[in-house]
Scaffold this motif. Structure first.
Motif, PDB file in Angstrom:
ATOM      1  N   LEU A 154      10.622  47.552  21.996  1.00 21.71           N
ATOM      2  CA  LEU A 154       9.814  46.423  22.419  1.00 21.71           C
ATOM      3  C   LEU A 154       9.612  45.463  21.252  1.00 21.71           C
ATOM      4  N   VAL A 155       9.049  44.318  21.543  1.00 27.16           N
ATOM      5  CA  VAL A 155       8.768  43.333  20.496  1.00 27.16           C
ATOM      6  C   VAL A 155       7.806  43.950  19.473  1.00 27.16           C
ATOM      7  N   GLY A 156       8.134  43.788  18.216  1.00 23.29           N
ATOM      8  CA  GLY A 156       7.298  44.348  17.156  1.00 23.29           C
ATOM      9  C   GLY A 156       7.742  45.712  16.680  1.00 23.29           C
ATOM     10  N   GLY A 157       8.866  46.236  17.251  1.00 21.07           N
ATOM     11  CA  GLY A 157       9.382  47.520  16.818  1.00 21.07           C
ATOM     12  C   GLY A 157       8.774  48.715  17.509  1.00 21.07           C
ATOM     13  N   ASN A 158       7.949  48.486  18.517  1.00 23.15           N
ATOM     14  CA  ASN A 158       7.343  49.590  19.250  1.00 23.15           C
ATOM     15  C   ASN A 158       8.274  50.106  20.340  1.00 23.15           C
ATOM     16  N   PHE A 159       7.918  51.262  20.892  1.00 23.00           N
ATOM     17  CA  PHE A 159       8.599  51.820  22.057  1.00 23.00           C
ATOM     18  C   PHE A 159       7.542  52.124  23.108  1.00 23.00           C
ATOM     19  N   GLY A 160       7.975  52.097  24.366  1.00 26.99           N
ATOM     20  CA  GLY A 160       7.021  52.306  25.444  1.00 26.99           C
ATOM     21  C   GLY A 160       6.315  53.640  25.382  1.00 26.99           C
ATOM     22  N   HIS A 161       7.008  54.706  24.949  1.00 28.47           N
ATOM     23  CA  HIS A 161       6.408  56.043  24.939  1.00 28.47           C
ATOM     24  C   HIS A 161       5.400  56.234  23.815  1.00 28.47           C
ATOM     25  N   SER A 162       5.467  55.383  22.789  1.00 28.55           N
ATOM     26  CA  SER A 162       4.551  55.540  21.659  1.00 28.55           C
ATOM     27  C   SER A 162       3.569  54.382  21.519  1.00 28.55           C
TER      28      SER A 162
END
Length: 245
Positions: free
Chosen positions: A184-192
């Motif tokens: 995701l935007v900003g280097g995140n992932f949906g599961h975390s």
């Protein structure tokens, strides 16, 4: 008379073209050759006479650009390019995220993020949905302006193709609602990421449809593919009509 710039038919006397916005006096001041060549204008592509009585046909197929072979060749190249591009985006599976790896995803992304900001006053749910709405609204506005304002149905057909491509771009994100594997935007992932950061994880959870994420993604993908194919059919029919004329 016709507007000397956009060549649109003018049925009422006016000082300003209601379609392209030029002021005739100023335009002719800097383009005096237009005054001298009123009778030597480039041929305008219009419909066959039998089509004039069909309002929908007139809107969808009337082309007011100069009827030259250069336009025909240029538009043919665009259609062939879109056909090839459509195959490259539609034929892979949703899980491959071929659309997300295309540079068009980077074009759609700013409109997606802007949608979150524009729809923020309407609450958390609409704010999350606003990203999807934003990336669908922009090409829809372009298609409407090209078709109804500038009377350029070929340009509108290309914008329609862009609408379909955005549906394809949305499908992998929706398909990822439960897995949360996409970056995701900003280097995140949906599961975390915190709850609500992944748009479609939040939207489907809040609406009680999270277990249908794969089915909904396939439906959205199919809608996008149909829209893209319809846009190619539309532009192809315009090319055939122009070639005959």
């Amino acid at each position: 008379m016709n507007c000397p710039k956009c060549r649109h038919d003018l049925y009422e006397q006016s000082e300003i073209c209601p379609h392209c916005g030029i002021v005739f006096e100023k335009y002719l001041k800097y383009h005096p050759e237009q005054t001298a060549r009123k009778e030597v204008q480039a041929p305008i592509v219009t419909l066959y006479e039998e089509d004039e009585a069909k309002p929908l046909t007139r809107i969808l197929f009337r082309q007011e650009q100069p009827g030259t072979s250069a336009y025909l060749r240029g538009q043919s190249i665009i259609v062939l390019g879109l056909m090839l591009w459509s195959w490259q985006l539609i034929s892979p599976s949703i899980e491959s995220n071929a659309v997300g790896n295309s540079f068009l995803h980077l074009v759609n992304l700013p409109f997606h993020e802007a949608g979150h900001i524009i729809f923020r006053p309407f609450g958390a749910f609409i704010t999350s949905l606003g990203g999807t709405l934003g990336q669908l609204l922009m090409p829809s506005i372009c298609a409407g302006v090209l078709l109804l304002k500038t009377r350029d149905p070929f340009g509108a057909s290309v914008a329609l193709w862009w609408i379909g491509e955005n549906f394809l771009d949305i499908a992998p994100y929706m398909n990822d609602a439960r897995a949360g594997q996409l970056p995701l935007v900003g280097g995140n992932f949906g599961h975390s990421a915190p709850y609500g950061f992944h748009d479609w994880q939040y939207l489907l959870t809040e609406s009680g449809l999270l277990q249908y994420d794969h089915f909904l993604a396939k439906t959205v993908f199919a809608i996008g593919a149909v829209i893209m194919l319809l846009s190619l059919l539309w532009s192809g029919l315009m090319l055939i009509k122009r070639y005959k004329q």
